[in-house]
Write a protein that holds these residues in place. Structure first.
Motif, PDB file in Angstrom:
ATOM      1  N   ILE A  47       6.973   5.475  11.289  1.00 57.06           N
ATOM      2  CA  ILE A  47       8.349   5.771  10.903  1.00 57.06           C
ATOM      3  C   ILE A  47       8.593   7.264  10.967  1.00 57.06           C
ATOM      4  CG2 ILE A  47       7.955   6.060   8.409  1.00 57.06           C
ATOM      5  CD1 ILE A  47      10.503   4.322   7.970  1.00 57.06           C
ATOM      6  N   ARG A  48       9.846   7.628  11.219  1.00 57.90           N
ATOM      7  CA  ARG A  48      10.271   9.018  11.140  1.00 57.90           C
ATOM      8  C   ARG A  48      11.114   9.193   9.882  1.00 57.90           C
ATOM      9  NH1 ARG A  48      13.234   9.430  16.825  1.00 57.90           N
ATOM     10  NH2 ARG A  48      14.350   7.759  15.770  1.00 57.90           N
ATOM     11  N   PRO A  49      11.245  10.403   9.356  1.00 62.22           N
ATOM     12  CA  PRO A  49      11.933  10.585   8.071  1.00 62.22           C
ATOM     13  C   PRO A  49      13.441  10.418   8.128  1.00 62.22           C
ATOM     14  CG  PRO A  49      11.193  12.684   8.940  1.00 62.22           C
ATOM     15  CD  PRO A  49      10.609  11.637   9.830  1.00 62.22           C
TER      16      PRO A  49
ATOM     17  N   ILE B 119       0.864  -1.180   0.000  1.00 62.59           N
ATOM     18  CA  ILE B 119       0.000   0.000   0.000  1.00 62.59           C
ATOM     19  C   ILE B 119       0.899   1.227   0.000  1.00 62.59           C
ATOM     20  CG2 ILE B 119      -1.863   1.219   1.196  1.00 62.59           C
ATOM     21  CD1 ILE B 119      -2.498  -1.463   2.604  1.00 62.59           C
ATOM     22  N   ASN B 120       0.557   2.176  -0.844  1.00 61.76           N
ATOM     23  CA  ASN B 120       1.414   3.345  -1.024  1.00 61.76           C
ATOM     24  C   ASN B 120       0.730   4.638  -0.570  1.00 61.76           C
ATOM     25  OD1 ASN B 120       3.585   1.939  -2.565  1.00 61.76           O
ATOM     26  ND2 ASN B 120       1.889   1.593  -3.974  1.00 61.76           N
ATOM     27  N   CYS B 121       1.541   5.561  -0.079  1.00 57.98           N
ATOM     28  CA  CYS B 121       1.045   6.886   0.284  1.00 57.98           C
ATOM     29  C   CYS B 121       2.027   7.949  -0.186  1.00 57.98           C
ATOM     30  CB  CYS B 121       0.821   7.011   1.788  1.00 57.98           C
ATOM     31  SG  CYS B 121      -0.694   6.197   2.325  1.00 57.98           S
ATOM     32  N   ALA B 122       1.490   9.074  -0.620  1.00 59.38           N
ATOM     33  CA  ALA B 122       2.298  10.198  -1.035  1.00 59.38           C
ATOM     34  C   ALA B 122       1.829  11.433  -0.278  1.00 59.38           C
ATOM     35  CB  ALA B 122       2.168  10.416  -2.537  1.00 59.38           C
ATOM     36  N   TYR B 123       2.755  12.283   0.060  1.00 68.00           N
ATOM     37  CA  TYR B 123       2.396  13.481   0.819  1.00 68.00           C
ATOM     38  C   TYR B 123       2.985  14.708   0.146  1.00 68.00           C
ATOM     39  CZ  TYR B 123       7.124  13.057   2.787  1.00 68.00           C
ATOM     40  OH  TYR B 123       8.484  12.963   2.959  1.00 68.00           O
TER      41      TYR B 123
ATOM     42  N   LYS C 252      12.141   9.948   1.205  1.00 70.67           N
ATOM     43  CA  LYS C 252      11.968  11.356   1.522  1.00 70.67           C
ATOM     44  C   LYS C 252      12.002  12.228   0.270  1.00 70.67           C
ATOM     45  CE  LYS C 252      13.697  14.870   4.744  1.00 70.67           C
ATOM     46  NZ  LYS C 252      14.683  15.149   5.821  1.00 70.67           N
ATOM     47  N   SER C 253      12.883  11.934  -0.662  1.00 68.98           N
ATOM     48  CA  SER C 253      13.004  12.779  -1.849  1.00 68.98           C
ATOM     49  C   SER C 253      11.758  12.701  -2.717  1.00 68.98           C
ATOM     50  CB  SER C 253      14.247  12.395  -2.659  1.00 68.98           C
ATOM     51  OG  SER C 253      14.144  11.049  -3.103  1.00 68.98           O
ATOM     52  N   ALA C 254      11.149  11.541  -2.762  1.00 67.54           N
ATOM     53  CA  ALA C 254       9.933  11.370  -3.559  1.00 67.54           C
ATOM     54  C   ALA C 254       8.685  11.727  -2.769  1.00 67.54           C
ATOM     55  CB  ALA C 254       9.840   9.933  -4.061  1.00 67.54           C
ATOM     56  N   LYS C 255       8.835  11.957  -1.474  1.00 67.12           N
ATOM     57  CA  LYS C 255       7.703  12.240  -0.583  1.00 67.12           C
ATOM     58  C   LYS C 255       6.677  11.119  -0.641  1.00 67.12           C
ATOM     59  CE  LYS C 255       7.138  16.469  -2.184  1.00 67.12           C
ATOM     60  NZ  LYS C 255       6.615  17.824  -2.378  1.00 67.12           N
TER      61      LYS C 255
ATOM     62  N   ASN D   4       3.311  17.966   2.144  1.00 66.63           N
ATOM     63  CA  ASN D   4       3.904  18.888   3.118  1.00 66.63           C
ATOM     64  C   ASN D   4       5.256  18.354   3.606  1.00 66.63           C
ATOM     65  OD1 ASN D   4       4.525  20.598   5.214  1.00 66.63           O
ATOM     66  ND2 ASN D   4       2.545  20.445   6.233  1.00 66.63           N
ATOM     67  N   THR D   5       6.332  19.029   3.239  1.00 66.53           N
ATOM     68  CA  THR D   5       7.667  18.562   3.615  1.00 66.53           C
ATOM     69  C   THR D   5       7.946  18.756   5.104  1.00 66.53           C
ATOM     70  OG1 THR D   5       8.572  20.709   2.967  1.00 66.53           O
ATOM     71  CG2 THR D   5       8.611  18.958   1.325  1.00 66.53           C
TER      72      THR D   5
END
Lengths: 114, 113
Positions: free
Chosen positions: B50-52, B21-25, B68-71, B27-28
């Motif tokens: 998880i933390r970044p 399952i995928n999620c994209a965000y 992180k780079s792909a958010k 807000n950096t």
């Protein structure tokens, strides 16, 4: 046992009536939350409170009201102004210190408007 | 405006398979990414978070991968079991919004025996 209790589990309401959903926690958490869940819409925040006697509107507060007179209790009133109140309502709590605050959820109340 | 986009909406997997399952965000500033599991008629419960500052976290059969780079971040369920059939929600939060969780819309997972 520590946890969050919600009552009642099922609630039926006639149109035009106000109804209050109960949420109690014995986890000693400062923050409490109310969410509404509809199929396909995830969890939407109605109100939240980070401290006793203070609360803030969430994303869908219209037609709802809350109070936070005690740390353990955060009741939600669904008023007659809420046009489509039939939904599954979830209460949650969390600590406010620290960076990564897990929210603990109650079992939910399913409200049906007849 | 949905700040956390989750996909797929539903997923069917055979027993023993891998569920992803995928999620994209957007807000950096988000710095906390939990996954919750919800069984029908019950409240959600934290599954794993998880933390970044890490790219992967594993707990038993459940793994979060974080880019992180792909958010983007994803949940992998290895050796999926019928008991894993539930709705899974990703979420994100940061200190700037009082630690409110911003939720994805959920993924309904069915694991066939």
């Amino acid at each position: 046992d520590g946890g969050i209790t919600q009552s009642p589990k099922y609630l039926f309401r006639k149109e035009g009536q106000n109804v209050t959903l109960s949420c109690e926690q014995n986890l000693n958490h400062d923050a409490m939350y109310w969410y509404r869940q509809d199929p396909g819409q995830g969890l939407r925040l109605i109100y939240y409170s980070q401290i006793v006697n203070d609360f803030q509107k969430g994303d869908i507060a219209e037609g709802y009201s809350v109070s936070r007179e005690k740390k353990e209790s955060f009741p939600l009133t669904v008023t007659s102004a809420q046009k489509n109140p039939t939904a599954f309502y979830l209460c949650a709590s969390s600590i406010t210190s620290g960076h990564y605050n897990e929210q603990f959820f109650g079992p939910g109340t399913r409200l049906t408007v007849l | 405006q949905q700040q956390v986009k989750q996909s797929p909406q539903s997923l069917i997997v055979q027993k023993g398979g891998i569920s992803i399952i995928n999620c994209a965000y957007e807000n950096t500033a988000f710095d906390y990414f939990p996954w919750y599991q919800q069984f029908p008629g019950k409240g959600p419960a934290l599954l794993i978070a998880i933390r970044p500052d890490v790219s992967e976290k594993k707990e038993g059969r459940f793994t979060i991968s974080f880019n992180k780079s792909a958010k983007q971040f994803s949940l992998h369920i290895m050796d999926s079991q019928p008991g894993d059939s539930a709705t899974y929600f990703c979420a994100a939060s940061n200190a700037g919004n009082n630690r409110k969780l911003i939720w994805g819309l959920g993924t309904s997972l069915a694991v066939n025996p």
